[in-house]
Design an enzyme around this catalytic site. Structure first.
Site, PDB file in Angstrom:
ATOM      1  N   LYS A 280       0.862  -1.189   0.000  1.00  0.00           N
ATOM      2  CA  LYS A 280       0.000   0.000   0.000  1.00  0.00           C
ATOM      3  C   LYS A 280       0.895   1.234   0.000  1.00  0.00           C
ATOM      4  CE  LYS A 280      -3.173   2.655   2.975  1.00  0.00           C
ATOM      5  NZ  LYS A 280      -4.046   2.689   4.184  1.00  0.00           N
ATOM      6  N   ASP A 285      -2.492  10.271   3.616  1.00  0.00           N
ATOM      7  CA  ASP A 285      -3.898   9.887   3.785  1.00  0.00           C
ATOM      8  C   ASP A 285      -4.620  10.909   4.672  1.00  0.00           C
ATOM      9  OD1 ASP A 285      -6.334   8.653   4.024  1.00  0.00           O
ATOM     10  OD2 ASP A 285      -5.620   7.020   5.326  1.00  0.00           O
ATOM     11  N   LYS A 292     -10.170  12.899   8.040  1.00  0.00           N
ATOM     12  CA  LYS A 292      -9.752  12.498   9.386  1.00  0.00           C
ATOM     13  C   LYS A 292      -9.761  13.711  10.313  1.00  0.00           C
ATOM     14  CE  LYS A 292      -6.493   8.850   8.013  1.00  0.00           C
ATOM     15  NZ  LYS A 292      -7.122   7.736   8.748  1.00  0.00           N
ATOM     16  N   ASP A 303       1.678   6.449   5.393  1.00  0.00           N
ATOM     17  CA  ASP A 303       0.687   5.471   4.954  1.00  0.00           C
ATOM     18  C   ASP A 303       1.161   4.702   3.717  1.00  0.00           C
ATOM     19  OD1 ASP A 303      -1.683   4.221   5.539  1.00  0.00           O
ATOM     20  OD2 ASP A 303      -2.946   5.646   4.456  1.00  0.00           O
ATOM     21  N   ASP A 362     -12.095   7.143   3.615  1.00  0.00           N
ATOM     22  CA  ASP A 362     -10.896   6.922   4.431  1.00  0.00           C
ATOM     23  C   ASP A 362     -10.481   5.444   4.442  1.00  0.00           C
ATOM     24  OD1 ASP A 362      -8.770   7.576   6.016  1.00  0.00           O
ATOM     25  OD2 ASP A 362      -9.932   7.810   7.870  1.00  0.00           O
ATOM     26  N   GLU A 364      -9.331   3.777   2.067  1.00  0.00           N
ATOM     27  CA  GLU A 364      -8.810   3.853   0.698  1.00  0.00           C
ATOM     28  C   GLU A 364      -7.768   2.785   0.402  1.00  0.00           C
ATOM     29  OE1 GLU A 364      -7.595   5.471   3.181  1.00  0.00           O
ATOM     30  OE2 GLU A 364      -5.464   5.044   2.908  1.00  0.00           O
ATOM     31  N   ARG A 366      -7.555  -0.480   1.068  1.00  0.00           N
ATOM     32  CA  ARG A 366      -8.090  -1.719   0.490  1.00  0.00           C
ATOM     33  C   ARG A 366      -8.556  -1.503  -0.943  1.00  0.00           C
ATOM     34  NH1 ARG A 366     -12.439  -1.966   5.224  1.00  0.00           N
ATOM     35  NH2 ARG A 366     -10.674  -0.933   6.223  1.00  0.00           N
TER      36      ARG A 366
HETATM   37  N1  BES Z   1      -4.201   4.625   6.883  1.00  0.00           N
HETATM   38  C1  BES Z   1      -5.337   4.375   7.688  1.00  0.00           C
HETATM   39  C2  BES Z   1      -5.073   3.383   8.830  1.00  0.00           C
HETATM   40  C3  BES Z   1      -4.049   3.772   9.846  1.00  0.00           C
HETATM   41  C4  BES Z   1      -4.423   4.347  11.036  1.00  0.00           C
HETATM   42  C5  BES Z   1      -2.723   3.481   9.651  1.00  0.00           C
HETATM   43  C6  BES Z   1      -3.478   4.671  11.982  1.00  0.00           C
HETATM   44  C7  BES Z   1      -1.767   3.797  10.608  1.00  0.00           C
HETATM   45  C8  BES Z   1      -2.154   4.381  11.775  1.00  0.00           C
HETATM   46  C9  BES Z   1      -6.450   3.802   6.827  1.00  0.00           C
HETATM   47  O1  BES Z   1      -6.489   4.256   5.526  1.00  0.00           O
HETATM   48  C10 BES Z   1      -7.749   4.181   7.466  1.00  0.00           C
HETATM   49  O2  BES Z   1      -8.024   5.343   7.534  1.00  0.00           O
HETATM   50  N2  BES Z   1      -8.505   3.189   7.910  1.00  0.00           N
HETATM   51  C11 BES Z   1      -9.767   3.420   8.508  1.00  0.00           C
HETATM   52  C12 BES Z   1     -10.737   2.414   7.938  1.00  0.00           C
HETATM   53  C13 BES Z   1     -12.165   2.630   8.345  1.00  0.00           C
HETATM   54  C14 BES Z   1     -12.673   3.907   7.731  1.00  0.00           C
HETATM   55  C15 BES Z   1     -12.975   1.454   7.893  1.00  0.00           C
HETATM   56  C16 BES Z   1      -9.637   3.247  10.016  1.00  0.00           C
HETATM   57  O3  BES Z   1      -8.905   2.365  10.447  1.00  0.00           O
HETATM   58  O4  BES Z   1     -10.235   4.017  10.744  1.00  0.00           O
HETATM   59 ZN    ZN Z   2      -4.733   4.868   4.750  1.00  0.00          ZN
HETATM   60 MN    MN Z   3      -7.548   6.061   5.330  1.00  0.00          MN
END
Ligand code: BES
Ligand code: ZN
Ligand code: MN
Length: 516
Positions: A280, A285, A292, A303, A362, A364, A366
């Protein structure tokens, strides 16, 4: 970093800083018997006027793990030039692990850098139960990782940085097998430097390293090590039907890129497809339209730590000349909110043909991985495929910085990864993917939705990815918790860890041996 290996123990030492491991074994009665100096050090100390004996007599230092005592030999004593001596505690010598050896060397180079010392000598601990070659490797790894700094944006750095990374000598007692020790140290340096390159990429700010910048760095690494590199972008991504990757990148002026790095090291006649590593590569992000909260958002420059690990592992595979065919595939994009961004409610037809309802922009990672995994499977027909991604905050909550969440569709592959993680101290925690996890990702209007409920967030993300790998043996590593740290350890500093590189190299090596 220059690391040499010498025999003759401390008698061969001449350095600005000599680091000596000091143990403290528990006695039969359970009391601590320490500190205990390694063989030959007492002799050296007599030549230096007894500064070590004096330091130990103070009772301040017991030789417990990570305990330190810095000593200054009187300048006129001794024939050898030893500027400073650092006694570094290693605890029970019989309980030493490769990771404690790695930590020991990391503390040594960290100390040398802090004090701006140019020449460092490290006396190798005599670790019962650990092979000397493995020790030499762990020492070299720890030394390179412990000397790491991310200081390229410090203005006075070129002056302040000098002398930078210390020239390091590893001192072993015995002289037999010296060439094996040297080989092992040399390979470990390559591996750890690859990990430091991954750290550099992850630490780089989003403005410095947009998707095209990541592609440029991948090309540079390829040029330096002899990897093949191909970058797909713009109209070619459209022709290749990378609609999911394009959707995520559509909110940014920095266009997405699909980066392919290839190491064609397999012996002639070896059968089956390559090993594929998929990363990834979200260079920043923001969350997109589902933006966020601002606190901590800056950390989302990392990220692309999955991508960084893939670049590092491919670099190491090439530099080590591993006899394997390894392909790295990186889906790079920037997730931004704007008038051209993808929206909640959108439906995307991914490269595989499966449709994705976007319920949260968010989620993104996957979405871009859906296209990258599909490309990997169809273009390369891999024998095995591993993806690495900072995919979910849930993984950070579940495993913290202590373990990577691992899941997949092939128990044997997961066991290989778990073992490679144990061997390299990049710990893996294998968790199941259940049919219920996939069910949670079903959409009323499309084949899948991209975000489910908060519960089981690590596994529902994994179940989503599984829809794009077909029958390929595959594992997904969620490094959201392990890719970045705020805790300093002897070989980690605040910031990117470069996690995945050591484990992946060990895994590819194990695969090579299996086939041999
Ligand atoms: N890049 C983030 C996940 C992340 C969070 C990585 C903290 C490192 C530290 C990812 O893209 C994300 O935002 N995931 C969301 C998914 C949700 C919206 C289903 C999350 O984990 O809140
Ligand atoms: Zn992310
Ligand atoms: Mn995200």
């Amino acid at each position: 970093m220059k690391i040499s290996v010498k025999s003759g123990g401390v008698s061969a030492a001449s350095a600005d800083l000599l680091v000596i491991p000091v143990s403290s074994e528990p006695t039969k009665t359970g009391r601590e018997a320490g500190p205990r100096l390694p063989q030959g050090v007492a002799g050296l100390d007599r030549g230096l006027g007894g500064v070590i004996a004096q330091g130990l007599a103070s009772g301040d230092f017991q030789g417990r793990p990570d305990q330190r005592m810095l000593l200054y030999p009187a300048s006129k004593t001794g024939q050898k030039s030893i500027g400073r001596i650092l006694l570094l505690g290693i605890g029970d010598r019989n309980a030493l692990t490769l990771d404690s050896v790695r930590r020991f060397a990391g503390a040594a180079t960290g100390e040398a850098r802090e004090r701006k010392l140019r020449r460092l000598a490290i006396l190798a601990p005599r670790a019962r139960g650990l092979r000397a070659e493995a020790c030499a490797g762990a020492l070299a790894e720890g030394a390179v990782l412990g000397a790491y700094r991310y200081d390229r944006f410090k203005s006075q750095s070129s002056a302040a940085r000098s002398p930078g990374v210390p020239t390091t000598t590893l001192l072993f007692d015995r002289s037999e097998g010296l060439s094996d020790l040297r080989k092992s140290a040399k390979e470990a340096v390559i591996c750890a430097e690859s990990q430091n390159i991954a750290r550099d990429l992850s630490n780089a700010p989003g403005n410095e390293l947009p998707p095209a910048g990541l592609a440029r760095e991948a090309r540079r690494v390829a040029r330096e090590t002899g990897l093949h590199c191909r970058v797909i972008r713009g109209a070619e991504l459209e022709r290749g039907k990378f609609s999911a990757l394009l959707a995520v990148g559509s909110g940014s002026v920095n266009p997405p890129q699909l980066i392919v790095l290839e190491h064609r090291g397999a012996r002639k006649g070896s059968s089956g497809g390559p090993l594929c590593l998929v990363g990834k590569g979200i260079t920043f992000d923001s969350g997109g339209i589902s933006i966020k909260p601002s606190a901590g958002m800056g950390d989302m420059k990392h990220d692309m730590s999955g991508a960084a690990a893939v670049v590092g592992a491919l670099r190491a595979a090439a530099a080590l000349n591993l006899p394997a065919h390894v392909v790295g595939i990186i889906a790079a994009a920037e997730n931004m909110p704007s008038g051209t961004a993808y929206r909640p409610g959108d439906v995307i037809r991914s490269r595989s043909g499966k449709t994705i309802e976007v319920t949260n922009t968010d989620a993104e990672g996957r979405v871009v991985l859906a296209d990258a995994l599909d490309y990997a499977v169809k273009q390369y027909k891999p024998k095995a495929m591993i993806d690495l991604a900072t995919l979910t905050g849930a993984a950070m909550i579940a495993f913290g910085p202590w373990a990577t969440g691992a899941m997949g569709n092939d128990d044997a592959l997961l066991e290989e990864i778990r073992q490679a993680g144990e061997e390299t101290s990049e710990r893996m925690c294998v968790i199941p993917l259940l049919p219920e996890h996939l069910k949670e990702m079903s959409s009323p209007i499309a084949d899948l939705k991209n975000s489910g409920a908060r519960e089981g967030g690590v596994s529902t993300a994994g179940a989503f990815l599984q829809e794009f790998v077909g029958g390929t043996p595959w594992a997904h590593l969620d490094i959201a918790g392990t890719g970045w740290t705020n805790r300093r350890t002897p070989y980690h500093r605040q910031g990117a860890t470069g996690v995945g590189v050591r484990m992946l190299v060990a895994w590819v090596r194990a695969r090579v041996q299996q086939n041999a």
